[in-house]
Write a protein that holds these residues in place. Structure first.
Motif, mmCIF file in Angstrom:
data_model
loop_
_atom_site.group_PDB
_atom_site.id
_atom_site.type_symbol
_atom_site.label_atom_id
_atom_site.label_comp_id
_atom_site.label_asym_id
_atom_site.label_seq_id
_atom_site.Cartn_x
_atom_site.Cartn_y
_atom_site.Cartn_z
ATOM 1 N N UNK A 3 7.900 -8.591 -5.976
ATOM 2 C CA UNK A 3 8.009 -9.011 -4.578
ATOM 3 C C UNK A 3 9.035 -10.140 -4.522
ATOM 4 N N UNK A 4 10.104 -9.955 -3.744
ATOM 5 C CA UNK A 4 11.231 -10.884 -3.761
ATOM 6 C C UNK A 4 11.541 -11.405 -2.358
ATOM 7 N N UNK A 5 11.826 -12.685 -2.280
ATOM 8 C CA UNK A 5 12.186 -13.327 -1.014
ATOM 9 C C UNK A 5 13.709 -13.425 -0.918
ATOM 10 N N UNK A 6 14.291 -12.675 0.033
ATOM 11 C CA UNK A 6 15.748 -12.688 0.226
ATOM 12 C C UNK A 6 16.172 -13.701 1.281
ATOM 13 N N UNK A 7 15.228 -14.306 1.986
ATOM 14 C CA UNK A 7 15.572 -15.235 3.050
ATOM 15 C C UNK A 7 16.227 -16.489 2.517
ATOM 16 N N UNK A 40 0.823 -1.211 0.000
ATOM 17 C CA UNK A 40 0.000 0.000 0.000
ATOM 18 C C UNK A 40 0.857 1.261 0.000
ATOM 19 N N UNK A 41 2.041 1.184 0.602
ATOM 20 C CA UNK A 41 2.908 2.359 0.700
ATOM 21 C C UNK A 41 3.663 2.637 -0.595
ATOM 22 N N UNK A 42 4.073 1.590 -1.329
ATOM 23 C CA UNK A 42 4.911 1.829 -2.510
ATOM 24 C C UNK A 42 4.141 2.616 -3.572
ATOM 25 N N UNK A 43 4.887 3.459 -4.267
ATOM 26 C CA UNK A 43 4.274 4.390 -5.218
ATOM 27 C C UNK A 43 3.537 3.680 -6.331
ATOM 28 N N UNK A 44 4.134 2.607 -6.835
ATOM 29 C CA UNK A 44 3.503 1.800 -7.867
ATOM 30 C C UNK A 44 4.123 0.415 -7.843
ATOM 31 N N UNK A 45 3.658 -0.460 -8.710
ATOM 32 C CA UNK A 45 4.122 -1.848 -8.707
ATOM 33 C C UNK A 45 5.542 -2.005 -9.221
ATOM 34 N N UNK A 46 6.109 -0.957 -9.792
ATOM 35 C CA UNK A 46 7.490 -1.028 -10.247
ATOM 36 C C UNK A 46 8.483 -0.908 -9.094
ATOM 37 N N UNK A 47 8.025 -0.443 -7.944
ATOM 38 C CA UNK A 47 8.891 -0.328 -6.767
ATOM 39 C C UNK A 47 9.056 -1.724 -6.167
ATOM 40 N N UNK A 48 10.284 -2.239 -6.069
ATOM 41 C CA UNK A 48 10.472 -3.603 -5.555
ATOM 42 C C UNK A 48 10.297 -3.680 -4.043
ATOM 43 N N UNK A 49 9.787 -4.808 -3.592
ATOM 44 C CA UNK A 49 9.675 -5.101 -2.162
ATOM 45 C C UNK A 49 10.515 -6.350 -1.889
ATOM 46 N N UNK A 50 11.507 -6.224 -0.995
ATOM 47 C CA UNK A 50 12.346 -7.352 -0.609
ATOM 48 C C UNK A 50 11.915 -7.841 0.771
#
Length: 582
Positions: free
Chosen positions: A447-451, A358-368
């Protein structure tokens, strides 16, 4: 309807009756949906071998001629219901007409009895079984959609193939039955949770209402973060991530931590932009010892522990997990001062990912993502410097080691191979969160899993090395997130006034319920009966009885229910009065 005799040609384009020596069979799409020799033999054999328990929703898959219905009804225990489902529109219309024929030939008593136990789901409603069971609205909802008893009637759902028409849409029927089973199971899991914590959630909600007027409206923060977002949980995989990615590189991201992970990140010297606070119980305050959340934006659930909001120097904002489908919550969520509502995700880790999206500006912003393991290793349950790890270290002695081996051998724990073939230990609750993660976030863009270890999350996995290489391409270190207090005093004053009015109305209603329960007809209104007035006051205030084992219904005519409810009023009156004094 066309009835065919022996020797006549079968018309494949629509359902057609076919005469046999032992009754009618049915042909459709060039195939027989029942045996040509004994149409009811297969379904009667299935019913005979069927073991039914009370509280079962039977999904009658492709009922067509409804063969075996009489035998099935005779076998039904109490609180069972037979729901016919047909995904082929022509077969649905055929089954509907056949059921009407069956009911027309019954007297009024037998007809009423049959219709109380059997129904065919309207064709437009086939995709909304979850909504129907949950009592929620959906696009095609009408009076015919309300054919099922309340979901509390059922304990389980089972599919029953009543004709070969089930072969035309096998995957749809399988998904339908699975959704029904999962919805019923979720209802009872939620009931267990609400029985244990429902009153706490509701009391925390009232206590947090007093903080809403001074908090930032979460809607103003939505779609404002343009930098990469890094979400940290409290699992062991957090250690590998913060060891292999430098602090300067991580701080190019917008850092979100679940509250239990905050001390670990603070020990690493990492700036935390936002902390997600969901837990409502006292134990979570350990995560804030040592000023872990002082310099961060606190993003708190409206039902979270109110005291954690004191552990801050920066701004506060709220969201609301939909912890109940009650009228009280629906009415409250419609008010202007109430924070935005999100789905009940069950885990602070899942909630943190949803908030990040919800916070990221758009879907192009990656979430790790790192630290959302939903598992642990032998002797460990959380990452280093998390509250659980610190508690074990501080309590360790020669008789009680710092390693928590007991967790790996408790009931339900099991060892499995996790990501990268690393063996991990999980249980039903933790693995259930991992499955929920996959359900909610599988397919989410960037959306990326770094674990490195833990249960697979069904999202794209990325190593710390590749994450570091990506962050190196970001030239400048981003400035710290500077969300300040709401600068619109007139808006804050308006919200404060509305919240005050709401609390006053609740206080007045609770005092009236208390008065009616204490003095009965002596103080009852002249315009309606005592029971009617009590029902009108109690039914939209489910927070008074949500935590009862039978808290899914308002039994204002039951003296036992009213006695239990009376014991709850003073708790909420105290909380409301305290908020009104602020």
């Amino acid at each position: 309807m066309l009835e065919l005799q022996e020797g006549q040609q079968i018309a494949p384009e629509k359902p057609c009756l076919v005469y046999t020596e032992r009754g009618f069979s049915l042909s459709y799409q060039g195939r027989f949906l029942y045996s040509k020799y004994a149409p009811d033999r297969a379904i009667l054999g299935t019913i005979q071998n069927l073991t039914l328990l009370p509280g079962t929703l039977i999904i009658a898959v492709s009922p067509a001629l409804w063969l075996g219905l009489d035998s099935l009804l005779e076998k039904l225990p109490e609180n069972c219901f037979l729901l016919g489902v047909e995904f082929d529109e022509k077969l649905h219309d055929f089954a509907d007409s056949e059921l009407k024929k069956i009911t027309e030939n019954l007297d009024s008593v037998k007809k009423e009895n049959l219709l109380s136990k059997v129904a065919l789901l309207p064709y437009p409603d086939n995709d909304y079984i979850v909504n129907i069971l949950s009592g929620e609205d959906f696009p095609s909802k009408n009076e015919a959609s309300s054919i099922l008893p309340h979901i509390s009637t059922f304990r389980r759902a089972i599919p029953l193939e009543m004709s070969a028409g089930s072969q035309f849409n096998k995957e749809k029927y399988r998904d339908f039955a699975s959704q029904a089973e999962n919805t019923i199971a979720s209802f009872w899991k939620n009931r267990i949770t609400l029985t244990k914590l429902g009153r706490l959630y509701s009391r925390n909600l009232f206590k947090n209402l007093g903080n809403l007027s001074g908090a930032i409206d979460f809607r103003k923060l939505s779609r404002t973060v343009s930098q990469p977002i890094f979400v940290f949980g409290a699992g062991e995989s957090i250690e590998e991530t913060i060891q292999n990615i430098s602090r300067s590189q991580l701080e190019k991201c917008f850092i979100i931590a679940v509250d239990a992970a905050a001390p670990a990140l603070k020990a690493f010297g990492l700036r935390i932009d936002a902390i997600i606070a969901v837990e409502g119980q006292l134990a979570i305050e350990k995560a804030y010892i040592g000023a872990s959340g002082k310099d961060s934006l606190i993003i708190a659930d409206i039902t979270s522990r109110p005291q954690v909001t004191r552990h801050r120097k920066k701004a506060l904002t709220f969201f609301a997990s939909k912890y109940t489908d009650s009228s009280f919550f629906k009415n409250l969520s419609g008010k202007a001062f109430f924070p935005p509502v999100i789905p009940p995700l069950g885990s602070v880790g899942l909630t943190a990912i949803h908030i990040a999206s919800l916070l990221r500006k758009n879907q192009n912003v990656p979430i790790f993502v790192s630290g959302l393991d939903f598992s642990f290793s032998l002797g460990r349950t959380h990452g280093k410097n998390t509250p659980a790890h610190i508690a074990r270290l501080s309590a360790a002695n020669r008789f009680s080691p710092a390693e928590n081996y007991a967790a790996a051998f408790r009931a339900g724990a099991k060892a499995i191979a996790g990501k990268n073939a690393i063996p991990v230990i999980t249980d039903q609750a933790l693995s259930g969160y991992a499955l929920s993660f996959a359900d909610f976030f599988k397919g989410m863009a960037n959306l990326y899993d770094c674990g490195k270890q833990g249960l697979p999350l069904s999202i794209q996995e990325i190593s710390s090395e590749k994450t570091r290489m990506y962050l190196e391409t970001i030239e400048e270190e981003r400035p710290a997130f500077t969300a300040e207090e709401d600068s619109a005093p007139e808006e804050r004053k308006s919200n404060q006034s509305e919240i005050h009015s709401f609390l006053e109305s609740e206080e007045k209603a609770l005092n009236r319920i208390k008065e009616l329960l204490m003095f009965g007809n002596d103080v009852a209104s002249c315009s309606c009966s005592l029971e009617d007035e009590l029902t009108a006051l109690i039914s939209p205030r489910e927070y008074l009885f949500l935590h009862f084992p039978d808290g899914y219904k308002c039994e204002s005519h039951d003296i036992s229910f009213l006695k239990r409810l009376r014991s709850q009023i003073d708790f909420f009156l105290k909380d409301i009065k305290n908020e009104l004094k602020k």
